[in-house]
Design a protein around this motif. Structure first.
Motif, PDB file in Angstrom:
ATOM      1  N   ALA A 113     -34.367  77.822  44.237  1.00 47.77           N
ATOM      2  CA  ALA A 113     -35.823  77.969  44.204  1.00 47.77           C
ATOM      3  C   ALA A 113     -36.257  79.097  43.170  1.00 47.77           C
ATOM      4  N   MET A 114     -37.281  79.023  42.676  1.00 50.89           N
ATOM      5  CA  MET A 114     -37.818  80.049  41.644  1.00 50.89           C
ATOM      6  C   MET A 114     -39.334  80.443  42.332  1.00 50.89           C
ATOM      7  N   GLY A 115     -39.431  81.667  42.479  1.00 44.78           N
ATOM      8  CA  GLY A 115     -40.529  81.996  42.857  1.00 44.78           C
ATOM      9  C   GLY A 115     -40.917  83.442  42.814  1.00 44.78           C
ATOM     10  N   THR A 116     -41.798  83.991  43.497  1.00 45.42           N
ATOM     11  CA  THR A 116     -42.369  85.555  43.716  1.00 45.42           C
ATOM     12  C   THR A 116     -41.745  85.963  44.491  1.00 45.42           C
ATOM     13  N   LEU A 117     -40.930  86.975  44.722  1.00 42.77           N
ATOM     14  CA  LEU A 117     -40.101  87.728  45.594  1.00 42.77           C
ATOM     15  C   LEU A 117     -41.323  88.488  46.429  1.00 42.77           C
ATOM     16  N   ILE A 118     -41.435  88.217  47.639  1.00 40.79           N
ATOM     17  CA  ILE A 118     -42.630  88.927  48.369  1.00 40.79           C
ATOM     18  C   ILE A 118     -42.104  89.832  49.164  1.00 40.79           C
ATOM     19  N   GLU A 119     -40.890  89.597  49.840  1.00 40.29           N
ATOM     20  CA  GLU A 119     -40.435  90.604  50.891  1.00 40.29           C
ATOM     21  C   GLU A 119     -38.854  90.699  51.010  1.00 40.29           C
ATOM     22  N   VAL A 120     -38.169  91.782  51.446  1.00 39.75           N
ATOM     23  CA  VAL A 120     -37.007  91.962  51.325  1.00 39.75           C
ATOM     24  C   VAL A 120     -36.784  92.576  52.748  1.00 39.75           C
ATOM     25  N   ASN A 121     -35.992  92.157  53.827  1.00 38.39           N
ATOM     26  CA  ASN A 121     -35.577  92.464  54.930  1.00 38.39           C
ATOM     27  C   ASN A 121     -34.308  92.936  54.939  1.00 38.39           C
ATOM     28  N   ALA A 122     -33.723  93.314  56.344  1.00 35.56           N
ATOM     29  CA  ALA A 122     -32.350  93.867  56.509  1.00 35.56           C
ATOM     30  C   ALA A 122     -31.461  92.924  56.245  1.00 35.56           C
ATOM     31  N   ASP A 123     -31.637  91.237  56.671  1.00 33.48           N
ATOM     32  CA  ASP A 123     -30.812  90.274  56.453  1.00 33.48           C
ATOM     33  C   ASP A 123     -31.489  89.178  55.530  1.00 33.48           C
ATOM     34  N   THR A 124     -32.665  89.221  55.298  1.00 34.66           N
ATOM     35  CA  THR A 124     -33.498  88.064  54.413  1.00 34.66           C
ATOM     36  C   THR A 124     -34.244  88.474  53.302  1.00 34.66           C
TER      37      THR A 124
END
Length: 158
Positions: A113-124
């Motif tokens: 996939a290519m898109g805008t990275l909107i969130e970074v969590n502990a596991d995802t």
């Protein structure tokens, strides 16, 4: 580099703090001419050639003085570039709101996939792929990098 990597990393982090830079990554590879240690730096507003040169001299001086790398080596200092590989969670966190390309495997299925990275969590991580929200487990990611699309290139793709 395993046994001296942490020492090189600690020295690089100290020098980065002194020079208002951030350590992005350290890579090591062997070539026909010998061991190559590449240090990637970042900073808000971008890293300049002068930043790299000044940092390279300071790191080289410290490594020579401490003599922690037993064999001959070549030191390279650079920015990770506009399209940079994402390996560490800190890399992903620094790329929030940027366009990223991700390849991952779930079971036997390969995805990209290519898109805008909107969130970074502990596991995802979570991407917005043209309105479709995609959540990807870190453990499933094979490759990821930021993607630079200038206006001209992005308009041609439409």
């Amino acid at each position: 580099m395993v046994y001296y990597r942490s020492q090189v990393e600690n020295i690089a982090k100290k020098l980065c703090a002194e020079q208002h830079l951030a350590l992005y990554d350290i890579e090591e590879k062997m070539s026909a001419k010998g061991r190559i240690i590449t240090v990637y730096l970042t900073k808000i507003g971008g890293v300049t050639v002068d930043d790299c040169a000044y940092f390279s001299r300071a790191l080289s001086d410290e490594l020579d003085e401490l003599d922690i790398i037993p064999e001959r080596y070549f030191l390279e200092v650079s920015s990770p570039g506009l399209e940079r590989v994402l390996k560490l969670k800190s890399h992903y966190a620094s790329a929030i709101n940027e366009k990223v390309a991700v390849q991952w495997t779930e079971g036997d299925e390969k995805h990209s996939a290519m898109g805008t990275l909107i969130e970074v969590n502990a596991d995802t991580i979570t991407l917005d792929d043209r309105g479709k929200i995609v959540e990807i487990n870190f453990k499933d990611i094979n490759r990821a990098k930021t993607v630079f699309l200038d206006k001209e290139r992005s308009e041609k793709k439409r």
